[in-house]
Design an enzyme around this catalytic site. Structure first.
Site, PDB file in Angstrom:
ATOM      1  N   GLU A 122       0.837  -1.205   0.000  1.00  0.00           N
ATOM      2  CA  GLU A 122       0.000   0.000   0.000  1.00  0.00           C
ATOM      3  C   GLU A 122       0.873   1.257   0.000  1.00  0.00           C
ATOM      4  OE1 GLU A 122      -3.660   1.952   2.606  1.00  0.00           O
ATOM      5  OE2 GLU A 122      -2.163   0.710   3.603  1.00  0.00           O
ATOM      6  N   LYS A 199      -9.609   2.322  -2.472  1.00  0.00           N
ATOM      7  CA  LYS A 199      -9.804   1.731  -1.146  1.00  0.00           C
ATOM      8  C   LYS A 199     -11.226   1.983  -0.660  1.00  0.00           C
ATOM      9  CE  LYS A 199      -7.377   1.775   3.323  1.00  0.00           C
ATOM     10  NZ  LYS A 199      -6.148   2.304   3.983  1.00  0.00           N
ATOM     11  N   CYS A 236      -5.691  -2.731   2.158  1.00  0.00           N
ATOM     12  CA  CYS A 236      -5.403  -2.610   3.585  1.00  0.00           C
ATOM     13  C   CYS A 236      -6.599  -2.850   4.500  1.00  0.00           C
ATOM     14  CB  CYS A 236      -4.772  -1.243   3.865  1.00  0.00           C
ATOM     15  SG  CYS A 236      -3.906  -1.195   5.464  1.00  0.00           S
TER      16      CYS A 236
END
Length: 390
Positions: A122, A199, A236
């Protein structure tokens, strides 16, 4: 054992202290069926590169039983974990150039090892400054997903090495009022940008208060059909949300990557479980990638969690691994060293496990959909059964 664990991995600690037969049984219970170590099959030049440039190189094979009609669908997956190269006080251009050079070098090793789908961690192009609450100068490192410097570098590498590259960056969307997004760019093996996946879930816990930088993603649960398989990227914090994994799988992903940046004090006990559990629950391959090192910043920052002001975010603990639909997984990369994990997988295992466990056939998606729709309607009444009054 503590010193070994601090410097390498759980697997290394087990191997040092357990007899061979007992070790096999412990690993079977912890990690499922054994995966084959194929480090000896990699070219010597790849091992030499890892040695010369101080990064770990590990390689494994997750096989599937042979079928009578379908040929094996073999693909080598690569995961890179790394620390930042320059201190956070260095000029931004120097920081980015140093990271680019480091990742280019490890990517070339991945190519020597035959990797066809490669994923970085990430926000690989920057230090993980989201903890600091300071936007400047850090947001200057945000760049275009379509034609930023990092994307151009990945395009060159992808085309040169016939390799799909997943490049998670901090995106500057100049076509949409300069908003920032935590984005994974997917470049195909011909060097063409296939698209991007943002994300979906933004953490608001301790130092991870990234909502001060960007919003929840608006790209949904995209799946990318590459020459080597269908892939998706669950960035994540999304690994904590089971439905996020499920939606990528429902949309056809065969391999779901989880590029992350997470520290030991907060999440390490959860790390070996979540991606592996998602692989089992959704009959997919999952790839968990985490950075390494400790990043210090010039100005102190606080977390809103009663901790004293501090300059360091904490220790990123690496431990990147690949998990399979049947629940087996590779050993992790070291906790404190840059590394490249190469995993040769047979995508046929996905259908085989779905045939065996029938999770996709026994899931009650119609019932879940009705109840979720009702739950989000605003006037949901929970079906809690009360004991009758006497």
């Amino acid at each position: 054992m503590a010193s070994i664990l601090a410097n390498h991995s759980v697997e290394a600690a087990l191997e040092k202290y357990l007899p061979e037969e007992e070790l096999k049984e412990v690993k079977r219970v912890l990690y499922g069926r054994p995966v084959e170590d194929i480090g000896s099959e990699l070219p010597q030049e790849a091992h030499q590169s890892a040695k010369d440039h101080n990064f770990a190189l590990q390689a494994y094979r997750i096989a599937a039983p042979p079928e009578q009609i379908r040929s094996p669908r073999l693909v080598k997956i690569g995961l890179i974990q790394n620390a930042i190269v320059k201190p956070t006080t260095a000029p931004l251009q120097e920081q980015r150039a140093a990271i680019h050079e480091r990742i280019k070098l490890i990517t070339e090793c991945a190519a020597q090892a035959g990797v066809k789908i490669l994923c970085f961690q990430e926000a690989w192009t920057t230090p993980f400054f989201f903890c600091t609450r300071e936007k400047y100068p850090w947001v200057e490192l945000a760049e275009s997903a379509e034609d930023g410097l990092s994307t151009k570098l990945c395009q060159e590498l992808a085309k040169q090495h016939n390799m799909v590259i997943i490049s998670p960056i901090l995106e500057r969307d100049s076509e949409n009022m300069d908003i920032l997004a935590n984005t994974a760019v997917v470049i195909d093996n011909h060097g063409v940008v296939m698209g991007k996946s943002r994300k979906n879930h933004i953490p608001r816990v301790g130092d991870f208060n990234e909502s001060t930088y960007y919003f929840e993603g608006d790209t949904g649960h995209k799946v990318f059909q590459t020459e080597f398989g269908r892939i998706a990227i669950n960035i994540c914090y999304g690994r904590h949300h089971p439905l996020n994994w499920m939606m990528y799988a429902m949309n056809g992903a065969e391999v779901i990557f989880n590029p992350s940046a997470t520290v030991g004090a907060l999440s390490e006990p959860m790390w070996p479980i979540e991606a592996r559990n998602a692989a089992i629950a959704n009959s997919v391959f999952t790839c968990a990638i985490n950075r390494v090192g400790t990043e210090a910043y010039e100005h102190e920052f606080t977390s809103g969690d009663t901790k004293a002001a501090h300059n360091e975010f904490g220790e990123f603990y690496g431990s990147s691994y690949v998990a399979a639909p049947d629940g087996c997984r590779t050993p992790g990369l070291p906790r404190n060293q840059d590394g490249l994990l190469v995993t040769d997988v047979d995508l046929n295992l996905q259908r085989q496990i779905r045939d065996k466990w029938c999770f996709s056939m026994t899931g009650r998606y119609d019932m879940y959909a009705r109840e979720l729709t009702a739950f989000t309607s605003g006037d949901y009444q929970r079906p809690i059964v009360q004991a009758p009054k006497q």
